[in-house]
Design a protein around this motif. Structure first.
Motif, PDB file in Angstrom:
ATOM      1  N   VAL A 167      -5.051   5.699   0.540  1.00 39.03           N
ATOM      2  CA  VAL A 167      -5.116   4.408   1.158  1.00 39.03           C
ATOM      3  C   VAL A 167      -4.940   3.385  -0.121  1.00 39.03           C
ATOM      4  O   VAL A 167      -5.101   3.647  -1.197  1.00 39.03           O
ATOM      5  N   ARG A 171      -1.269   3.333  -4.722  1.00 38.78           N
ATOM      6  CA  ARG A 171      -0.759   3.420  -3.140  1.00 38.78           C
ATOM      7  C   ARG A 171      -0.827   2.061  -2.735  1.00 38.78           C
ATOM      8  O   ARG A 171       0.067   1.767  -1.764  1.00 38.78           O
ATOM      9  N   THR A 180      -5.101   0.493   4.808  1.00 36.84           N
ATOM     10  CA  THR A 180      -4.609   1.875   5.397  1.00 36.84           C
ATOM     11  C   THR A 180      -3.282   1.593   6.447  1.00 36.84           C
ATOM     12  O   THR A 180      -3.405   0.304   7.189  1.00 36.84           O
ATOM     13  N   ASP A 181      -2.340   2.222   6.112  1.00 40.60           N
ATOM     14  CA  ASP A 181      -1.083   2.018   6.934  1.00 40.60           C
ATOM     15  C   ASP A 181      -1.423   2.760   8.269  1.00 40.60           C
ATOM     16  O   ASP A 181      -1.510   3.584   8.304  1.00 40.60           O
TER      17      ASP A 181
END
Lengths: 446, 129
Positions: free
Chosen positions: A98, A115, A192-193
């Motif tokens: 994340v 990230r 977070t995707d």
């Protein structure tokens, strides 16, 4: 410590073996001194002659030197541990699945992991001191600013989902979780995707919507077709002169209405598997009474149904049985059409469900056996009872007529090999009912 | 000599001919004057404009581009004729549109004659007021 001057003992470097942890020594500062003393004694040098008076001082310096070397060793170890921990933390920080960000109140990025940079689509170095808000999709930036304000004004973790847009135009949906850090100047933010989850939810939502549209369409067509059938029967009944034929057509319309009511209940409750029997039977009784305005004028009904939900396979035959027996009562039990009462109950008992329909009318003709009568109404009642896997019993209790049907609420899972063998045998007089008929209108009241 | 009672005039808008025949038959049995059935929304609007009925029984899903609710909006706005919906549609979206329109009544198919009669009588009494 009073001695500031330090001198190496003869330039000879002493190697120390340190076994205790730094924290232990921090707790017990005298321990290091004792160990240094011990070490000095083991490697003691003799100070004699005119230097004897300096011997104590030299000893002190020697011990202190050892002590300092041990402290140095400890510091180097602590430094190594700190470096290792830092590398480990950095590795975890950068390789986390994340995005981690440190933002200030204005939304400026102070720090971020790899990230995080990857999610925003730029090199990490190019993102420091940039405004995080610039990556939030334009139409929801106002909401993001409110979110950030909430992070800096509330103590608990704030969560929200936002659409993001990278410099290259690509989009993703991100879940933000953020909390202010104790310095009150910055906050830690986790990104977070959730694009895949979002797409899955959208896909499921569209499937659900398609299903709803399909159900609406099926519901519409079924009801429209039932209306067509009813209209045909009505038109036919309008052109028929014989009362008996008109009666048959009316009965058929009533049966279709009983089924249509069940469908209406299914669609209106949104549960396609089960139906609330209290609601269904209440509506059914009202419908049957309103379709017999002449005979039911002075007759009252009493309904007592437990909160029972039945699967459609059970609810439909149950409703049809009620329709037949109730219509039979209203048409034949009260020939004077003055007063009377019809009682209907569906109760959950330990051995199954008990459906009871009784009236205080004139009763069945003395020589009539409902199991062998040939009217369609009683034949339907008996066949539908069999379909329910239940048993029907005639109740003769004072005035009128009563029937009690006992059946299991669960749908039995039929073993293909045993199909037919487990069902009540058709020659069993106690479980296989057949058509009945009321006194006053001869056989075939239905 | 008593004046002959004027029978209320009803327009049925229904594209299923069998259902339309049934409705006409029931309405005549209840002593209403029934106009020629319209099977599209635009036909319904034209009929209301030229015949000025006392009441319209309107299906919602009809042949043509316009549905029954859109036709009812026009009829209510331009001619102030009450509209009762007789439909198999019962979705939330449809019932909300009907509620917004403040229709004179809503009867679900398959309909019962006594319910039809009660809703029609109520709508005509309200119209007289």
């Amino acid at each position: 410590m009073t001695h500031r001057k330090r001198k190496r003992s003869g330039g000879k470097k002493t190697r120390m073996t340190v076994t205790r942890t730094a924290s232990t020594r921090r707790r017990r500062p005298g321990a290091l001194r004792k160990r240094a003393e011990k070490h000095a004694k083991l490697n003691a040098r003799k100070f004699t002659g005119p230097y004897k008076s300096s011997a104590v001082l030299a000893h002190e310096l020697h011990v202190h030197q050892i002590e300092l070397e041990m402290q140095n060793e400890e510091l180097r170890r602590a430094q190594r541990e700190s470096d290792d921990a830092r590398k480990k933390y950095r590795g975890l920080y950068d390789l986390a699945p994340v995005g981690y960000f440190t933002l200030d109140g204005g939304g400026f990025i102070h720090d971020l992991n790899l990230r995080g940079a990857e999610l925003l689509g730029l090199e990490r170095a190019n993102l420091k001191n940039k405004v995080f808000t610039a990556f939030v999709r334009v139409d929801v930036r106002r909401e993001f600013i409110s979110f950030l304000n909430a992070v800096f004004t509330k103590t608990e973790i704030q969560k929200c989902e936002f659409p993001f847009q990278r410099r290259n135009g690509t989009m993703f949906y991100g879940l933000l979780e953020a909390q202010e850090v104790p310095d009150r100047k910055t906050c830690r933010l986790v990104l977070t995707d959730v694009t895949l989850q979002r797409e899955a939810v959208d896909w499921l939502t569209s499937l659900l919507r398609e299903k709803e549209i399909l159900m609406e369409e099926v519901n519409h067509r079924v009801k429209n077709n039932l209306q067509l059938v009813l209209s045909l029967l009505n038109l036919q009944a309008g052109r028929v002169k014989e009362p008996e034929t008109r009666h048959i057509l009316k009965q058929s319309s009533g049966r279709i209405r009983a089924m249509a009511l069940l469908l209406e209940k299914i669609y209106s409750t949104k549960d396609l598997r089960r139906i609330d029997m209290a609601g269904y039977l209440g509506g059914l009784v009202a419908m049957v009474f309103s379709s017999h305005p002449g005979s039911a004028g002075g007759v009252h009904w009493d309904l007592d149904v437990d909160r029972i939900w039945l699967e459609i396979d059970k609810a439909l035959p149950c409703g049809m049985i009620v329709h037949e027996l109730l219509s039979n009562s209203l048409e034949h039990a009260f020939p004077e059409k003055n007063t009377g009462e019809v009682f209907l109950s569906l109760k959950q008992e330990t051995h199954g469900l008990i459906l009871t329909i009784k009236d205080d009318g004139v009763g069945l003709r003395a020589n009539l056996d409902y199991r062998t009568a040939t009217s369609l109404g009683f034949r339907l009642v008996c066949s539908l009872t069999e379909q329910l896997g239940g048993q029907i019993e005639q109740k003769k209790n004072g005035r009128g007529t009563g029937f009690q049907i006992t059946f299991s609420p669960s749908v039995p899972v039929a073993d293909p090999v045993l199909v037919g063998q487990n069902r009540p045998h058709s020659t069993d007089a106690t479980s296989i009912p057949s058509p009945l008929r009321r006194e006053g209108k001869g056989e075939g009241g239905n | 000599m008593n004046k002959p009672m004027i029978r209320p005039t009803v327009l049925v808008v229904e594209d299923e001919k069998i259902v339309a025949l049934d409705l006409e038959s029931i309405l005549r049995g209840l002593n209403y004057e029934v106009l020629r059935t319209a099977s599209t929304a635009s036909e319904a609007v034209r009929s209301v404009e030229s015949n000025h009925p006392d009441l319209v029984l309107m299906d919602i899903r009809l042949q043509g581009g316009m549905d029954g609710i859109a036709a009812a909006e026009e009829i209510r706005r331009d001619f102030n004729v009450p509209v009762i919906f007789v439909t198999a549609q019962s979705s939330e979206k449809i019932t909300r549109r009907i509620a917004d329109l403040e229709a004179a009544g809503y009867i679900r198919k398959p309909f019962a004659k006594d319910r039809l009669q009660a809703v029609i009588e109520t709508a005509l009494i309200k119209r007289k007021r």
